[in-house]
Scaffold this motif. Structure first.
Motif, PDB file in Angstrom:
ATOM      1  N   ASP A 190       0.830  -1.197   0.000  1.00  0.00           N
ATOM      2  CA  ASP A 190       0.000   0.000   0.000  1.00  0.00           C
ATOM      3  C   ASP A 190       0.867   1.250   0.000  1.00  0.00           C
ATOM      4  OD1 ASP A 190      -2.397   1.437  -0.028  1.00  0.00           O
ATOM      5  OD2 ASP A 190      -3.327   0.120   1.453  1.00  0.00           O
TER       6      ASP A 190
ATOM      7  N   THR B 115      -3.789   4.338   0.910  1.00  0.00           N
ATOM      8  CA  THR B 115      -4.854   5.000   0.152  1.00  0.00           C
ATOM      9  C   THR B 115      -5.235   4.284  -1.134  1.00  0.00           C
ATOM     10  OG1 THR B 115      -3.248   6.380  -1.040  1.00  0.00           O
ATOM     11  CG2 THR B 115      -4.101   7.240   1.049  1.00  0.00           C
TER      12      THR B 115
ATOM     13  N   ASP C 280      -7.043   1.885  -3.628  1.00  0.00           N
ATOM     14  CA  ASP C 280      -8.330   1.192  -3.678  1.00  0.00           C
ATOM     15  C   ASP C 280      -8.071  -0.237  -4.162  1.00  0.00           C
ATOM     16  OD1 ASP C 280     -10.822   0.129  -4.298  1.00  0.00           O
ATOM     17  OD2 ASP C 280     -11.612   2.037  -5.037  1.00  0.00           O
ATOM     18  N   TRP C 281      -7.950  -1.151  -3.217  1.00  0.00           N
ATOM     19  CA  TRP C 281      -7.523  -2.509  -3.580  1.00  0.00           C
ATOM     20  C   TRP C 281      -8.585  -3.323  -4.303  1.00  0.00           C
ATOM     21  CZ3 TRP C 281      -2.706  -3.678  -4.127  1.00  0.00           C
ATOM     22  CH2 TRP C 281      -1.763  -2.889  -3.461  1.00  0.00           C
TER      23      TRP C 281
ATOM     24  N   ALA D 258     -10.746  -2.230  -6.381  1.00  0.00           N
ATOM     25  CA  ALA D 258     -10.717  -1.713  -7.755  1.00  0.00           C
ATOM     26  C   ALA D 258      -9.448  -2.146  -8.472  1.00  0.00           C
ATOM     27  CB  ALA D 258     -10.834  -0.191  -7.748  1.00  0.00           C
TER      28      ALA D 258
END
Length: 255
Positions: A202, A213, A215-216, A218
Motif C-alpha cells: 500500500d 490509500t 483502492d484494492w 478496484a
C-alpha cells in the motif's frame, strides 16, 4: 490466483531463518514465496524447504545488482545473470528480477535506453537457453530509489517490446507505480501479456493492503479485467504479526 509471500519481510519477526519462513508461508495457506538477493541466503536449506512444502519460488533478484544503462557494468551484469541462473536452476527455475541502475548524468537518455536494450538482449538469450524468464522492474524515484533510470512502466514495456524476447517480461509493482502517479489501467491496457508478476504494497508506507490509500478491490478488479492471471507477491513491510497481516491483505484485496 496464487498469493506469494515475500519472506524477506513476512514471517521475519516469527522466524529468524528464511527456510522456516517458507514453511510458515505454507502453513498460512499461501501458494508461493519470493525473496530479494540470493548470495546472502542459505540456498541448500531453502531448496530443502521448497521441496518439503512444494511451494514454488515466484521470483528473486539477479545478484549482484549492476547497471543496464552503463556499458562499463555490462560484463559484470551478464556475469551476475549467469551466476543467478545457475542458482535458479537448483530452485525450480523461477523468474529473476532486474532493475535498471541509476541515470548517468550528462548522458542522453536515448543512449542509455539503447544500452539497456543491448545488454537485455544478451541477458534474455542466456535466460532462454536456461528456460528462465527475466523480469524488468521499474522502481519509484520519489520515495525509495531517487536517481533510478527506469521508473516508468510505459518505458519498461517499450524496452521489453524492443528487446523482443519471450524471456523478458515485466514485474509490475503496484506500490512503485502508484507513487509515480501512474494510471494503472492506462499503462497496462493492451500490454498485460507482457506482465509476468505483480507485487502488492500500500501507499504511503509500503505496508500491507488496507493501511494506505490504494483502492484494492478496484485494483484487483482492473487487473482481472485486463486479463492478468499470474501470481500476486506480497512484497510489503508488515505492521501486524504475519498471520494477521495476511488476513488483512486478503480482506482488503478480496483474494
Amino acid at each position: 490466483m496464487t498469493i506469494s509471500a515475500c519472506v524477506e519481510w513476512l514471517f521475519k519477526d516469527e522466524h529468524a531463518e528464511l527456510p522456516d519462513r517458507i514453511r510458515a508461508a505454507k502453513a498460512a495457506g499461501l501458494g508461493g514465496v519470493e525473496f530479494h538477493l540470493w548470495r546472502d541466503k542459505p540456498i541448500d536449506a531453502i531448496k530443502v524447504a521448497l521441496d518439503e512444502t512444494g511451494l514454488p519460488l515466484t521470483s528473486f533478484c539477479v545478484d549482484p545488482r549492476r547497471s543496464l544503462v552503463d556499458p562499463a557494468q555490462h560484463d559484470e551484469f551478464l556475469g551476475a545473470v549467469t551466476d543467478t541462473i545457475e542458482t535458479a536452476k537448483r530452485l525450480g527455475r523461477p523468474p529473476l528480477i532486474v532493475a535498471s541502475g541509476f541515470i548517468r548524468e550528462g548522458v542522453d537518455l536515448a543512449e542509455q535506453r539503447a544500452e539497456a536494450v543491448k545488454v537485455l538482449r544478451k541477458a534474455a538469450a542466456l535466460a532462454e537457453a536456461a528456460g528462465i524468464t527475466l523480469l524488468l522492474e521499474p522502481l519509484n524515484t520519489i520515495v525509495s530509489h531517487p536517481g533510478m533510470y527506469l521508473s516508468s512502466t510505459t518505458l519498461a514495456l517499450d524496452i521489453i517490446e524492443e528487446v523482443g524476447s519471450d524471456h523478458l517480461r515485466l514485474l509490475y509493482d503496484v506500490f512503485h507505480s502508484h507513487v509515480m502517479g501512474e494510471d494503472m489501467e492506462a499503462v497496462l491496457r493492451g500490454r498485460i501479456h507482457l506482465v509476468h508478476h505483480i507485487q502488492f504494497a500500500d501507499d504511503p508506507g509500503r505496508s500491507e493492503p488496507g493501511t494506505g490509500t490504494i483502492d484494492w478491490p478496484a485494483t484487483v478488479a482492473t487487473l482481472r479485467g485486463l486479463g492478468y492471471q499470474g501470481a500476486f507477491g506480497l512484497e510489503y513491510l508488515p505492521t501486524l504479526p504475519s498471520a494477521e497481516s495476511i488476513a488483512q491483505t486478503r480482506a482488503a484485496t478480496g483474494l
